[in-house]
Design an enzyme around this catalytic site. Sequence first.
Site, PDB file in Angstrom:
ATOM      1  N   GLY A 224      10.374  -5.761   4.454  1.00 53.14           N
ATOM      2  CA  GLY A 224      10.506  -4.313   4.291  1.00 53.14           C
ATOM      3  C   GLY A 224      10.011  -3.511   5.478  1.00 53.14           C
ATOM      4  CG  ASP A 267      -5.142 -10.212  -1.929  1.00 50.52           C
ATOM      5  OD1 ASP A 267      -5.252  -8.995  -1.643  1.00 50.52           O
ATOM      6  OD2 ASP A 267      -4.910 -10.611  -3.083  1.00 50.52           O
ATOM      7  N   GLY A 296       1.460  -2.257   0.308  1.00 53.47           N
ATOM      8  CA  GLY A 296       1.331  -1.360  -0.840  1.00 53.47           C
ATOM      9  C   GLY A 296       2.115  -1.912  -2.011  1.00 53.47           C
ATOM     10  CG  LEU A 302       6.321   8.284 -18.466  1.00 52.35           C
ATOM     11  CD1 LEU A 302       6.909   8.769 -19.780  1.00 52.35           C
ATOM     12  CD2 LEU A 302       6.523   9.319 -17.367  1.00 52.35           C
ATOM     13  CE1 TYR A 359       3.250   3.443  -3.825  1.00 54.19           C
ATOM     14  CE2 TYR A 359       4.252   5.619  -3.927  1.00 54.19           C
ATOM     15  CZ  TYR A 359       4.106   4.401  -3.293  1.00 54.19           C
ATOM     16  OH  TYR A 359       4.806   4.143  -2.145  1.00 54.19           O
ATOM     17  CB  THR A 394      12.260  -1.386   1.155  1.00 54.45           C
ATOM     18  OG1 THR A 394      11.680  -0.729   0.026  1.00 54.45           O
ATOM     19  CG2 THR A 394      12.017  -0.581   2.406  1.00 54.45           C
TER      20      THR A 394
HETATM   21  P1  NAD Z   1       7.639  -4.026  -0.057  1.00 56.97           P
HETATM   22  O1  NAD Z   1       7.229  -4.281  -1.460  1.00 56.97           O
HETATM   23  O2  NAD Z   1       9.024  -4.398   0.340  1.00 56.97           O
HETATM   24  O3  NAD Z   1       6.608  -4.729   0.954  1.00 56.97           O
HETATM   25  C1  NAD Z   1       5.220  -4.604   0.773  1.00 56.97           C
HETATM   26  C2  NAD Z   1       4.544  -5.814   1.407  1.00 56.97           C
HETATM   27  O4  NAD Z   1       3.136  -5.690   1.183  1.00 56.97           O
HETATM   28  C3  NAD Z   1       4.984  -7.133   0.791  1.00 56.97           C
HETATM   29  O5  NAD Z   1       5.336  -8.058   1.810  1.00 56.97           O
HETATM   30  C4  NAD Z   1       3.770  -7.586   0.007  1.00 56.97           C
HETATM   31  O6  NAD Z   1       3.637  -9.005  -0.088  1.00 56.97           O
HETATM   32  C5  NAD Z   1       2.635  -6.976   0.824  1.00 56.97           C
HETATM   33  N1  NAD Z   1       1.414  -6.863   0.031  1.00 56.97           N
HETATM   34  C6  NAD Z   1       1.299  -6.390  -1.239  1.00 56.97           C
HETATM   35  N2  NAD Z   1       0.028  -6.537  -1.664  1.00 56.97           N
HETATM   36  C7  NAD Z   1      -0.674  -7.105  -0.657  1.00 56.97           C
HETATM   37  C8  NAD Z   1      -2.007  -7.527  -0.503  1.00 56.97           C
HETATM   38  N3  NAD Z   1      -2.898  -7.386  -1.497  1.00 56.97           N
HETATM   39  N4  NAD Z   1      -2.383  -8.085   0.668  1.00 56.97           N
HETATM   40  C9  NAD Z   1      -1.498  -8.237   1.684  1.00 56.97           C
HETATM   41  N5  NAD Z   1      -0.201  -7.868   1.600  1.00 56.97           N
HETATM   42  C10 NAD Z   1       0.200  -7.321   0.435  1.00 56.97           C
HETATM   43  O7  NAD Z   1       7.351  -2.475   0.186  1.00 56.97           O
HETATM   44  P2  NAD Z   1       7.989  -1.457   1.264  1.00 56.97           P
HETATM   45  O8  NAD Z   1       9.033  -0.678   0.572  1.00 56.97           O
HETATM   46  O9  NAD Z   1       8.284  -2.131   2.541  1.00 56.97           O
HETATM   47  O10 NAD Z   1       6.738  -0.482   1.420  1.00 56.97           O
HETATM   48  C11 NAD Z   1       5.782  -0.592   2.453  1.00 56.97           C
HETATM   49  C12 NAD Z   1       4.822   0.584   2.353  1.00 56.97           C
HETATM   50  O11 NAD Z   1       5.553   1.815   2.400  1.00 56.97           O
HETATM   51  C13 NAD Z   1       4.034   0.621   1.050  1.00 56.97           C
HETATM   52  O12 NAD Z   1       2.726   1.089   1.301  1.00 56.97           O
HETATM   53  C14 NAD Z   1       4.794   1.629   0.206  1.00 56.97           C
HETATM   54  O13 NAD Z   1       3.994   2.215  -0.771  1.00 56.97           O
HETATM   55  C15 NAD Z   1       5.219   2.618   1.274  1.00 56.97           C
HETATM   56  N6  NAD Z   1       6.377   3.444   0.914  1.00 56.97           N
HETATM   57  C16 NAD Z   1       7.600   2.908   0.676  1.00 56.97           C
HETATM   58  C17 NAD Z   1       8.648   3.758   0.354  1.00 56.97           C
HETATM   59  C18 NAD Z   1      10.039   3.244   0.113  1.00 56.97           C
HETATM   60  O14 NAD Z   1      10.935   4.054  -0.185  1.00 56.97           O
HETATM   61  N7  NAD Z   1      10.293   1.943   0.225  1.00 56.97           N
HETATM   62  C19 NAD Z   1       8.453   5.133   0.268  1.00 56.97           C
HETATM   63  C20 NAD Z   1       7.191   5.639   0.490  1.00 56.97           C
HETATM   64  C21 NAD Z   1       6.158   4.788   0.842  1.00 56.97           C
END
Ligand code: NAD
Length: 453
Positions: A224, A267, A296, A302, A359, A394
Amino acid sequence: MANPITATLSAKLSGLLGFSPAVPLRRWAPDQPLVDGTVLVLGTGADADAVAALLSGAASSETGEGPGWGLEVHRHPAPDRRYAAVVAVLTGLEHPDELHAPLLAAASTLKGLGRGGRVVTLSRAATSDDAPAVAAARQGVDAVVRTIAKESRGGTTANGLVLAEGVPVTAPSVVGGLRFLLSTRSAFVHGQLLAVDTAAGALPADWEKPLTGRVAVVTGAARGIGASIARTLARDGATVVAVDVPTAGEQLTGVANAVRGTALQLDITAPDAGARILEHALARHGRLDVVVHNAGITRDKLFANMTEAQWDAVIAVNIAAQLRINEALLTSGDFTDAPRIVSISSTTGLAGNRGQANYAATKGGVIGMVRATAPLLEAFGGTANAVAPGFIETEMTAKMPAVTRQVARQLNSLQQGGLPVDVAEAVAFLSSPQAGGILGRTLRVCGQNVVGA
Ligand code: NAD
């Protein structure tokens, strides 16, 4: 939306829902010109002259401002001329009456802007110390930028840099910010006012590789947005440490190998995560300069139905881990050479979102965290900032129901979802030496999402 089947389905769904098709955005590619055409620089006075000189290539390296950018620049709109970008230098405004000349000149060119055009304003922050007319003029600029963004078409973006009092237009973060906003790197940044707080920072020796010699850690890098951040920081010259949970090990190794970096299976909620990150970076690469808190999770429910487990899991990963890691880095004495912390927030952290109270607490928390962390880093040229993505395509958002997902895509002025690389480009900019004057800010990458507008 690289997958053609998904793209076709989404276009069909979009048509059924009555939405007009989105204009594909132009994104960075090797050997692309900074701006593909003539730039119109509006405004009068020394600041406008300095910006025009920088863009046109007339700036002298003797002044320490570095060479100019070699663009074709006009100072007045020529009839029937199509511009690629309009830069309005409005730093000297003292009264709303003075908005007329530069802004109406900009308005006259908008219909002729090419696809993916750029409108960028440079103005000063309105504060309570200003005379009322000065504050009125300055604050008015912000709302005009947001309005131009709402009216723009064809993937044209409108954004502004808002300089604190005393920050010159030649400050590294103004020059770097202008370059970012003019380029295709800011394709999904729209309707935003980015503050430049100080004249700190440094212009890079090579604009294509501003992160040369820097070591950057990216959490959640296996897929992602995180994987894209790893690739983008490496493209810009950084050595990358890619961090993710052990269960994502194979994908993580793939990303780390692709960027010629190293992988750290960890982690981030582990109590010693900060120490392990630092240990790995120092042992393998000899230093640590940039930390991108991207990992994240969501556990949507809800608020009335939220369980303790859902609440606690999101707090632990999305904010508590970042605070603990930052604390370890800040007290280590090994994170002091103009370090950069960039944390991923969300438009949910600004505006809230149905079903995402947990969140929202963490993504709003990130905004507060970077604001309070930046002063702790300032003494050694460091910064902490956040990037707040809107809807990004993503695996996280692919889990949303199809209709909700399609509506979410359309809820911004560019009428489409962003790509992971759009977030990565903003992170790369805030990680760069030129962004050293941007302190504790949150840059939205959301296409001017109506959520949190
Ligand atoms: P994703 O779920 O595709 O990837 C998140 C990655 O974080 C995964 O590879 C997961 O294994 C890793 N992860 C989760 N918990 C972990 C931990 N405890 N230790 C180490 N790694 C860990 O998510 P994404 O869509 O690529 O989002 C990335 C960031 O962007 C996040 O913080 C998300 O909240 C933020 N975000 C995403 C969007 C969106 O539209 N996709 C919008 C706003 C914010």
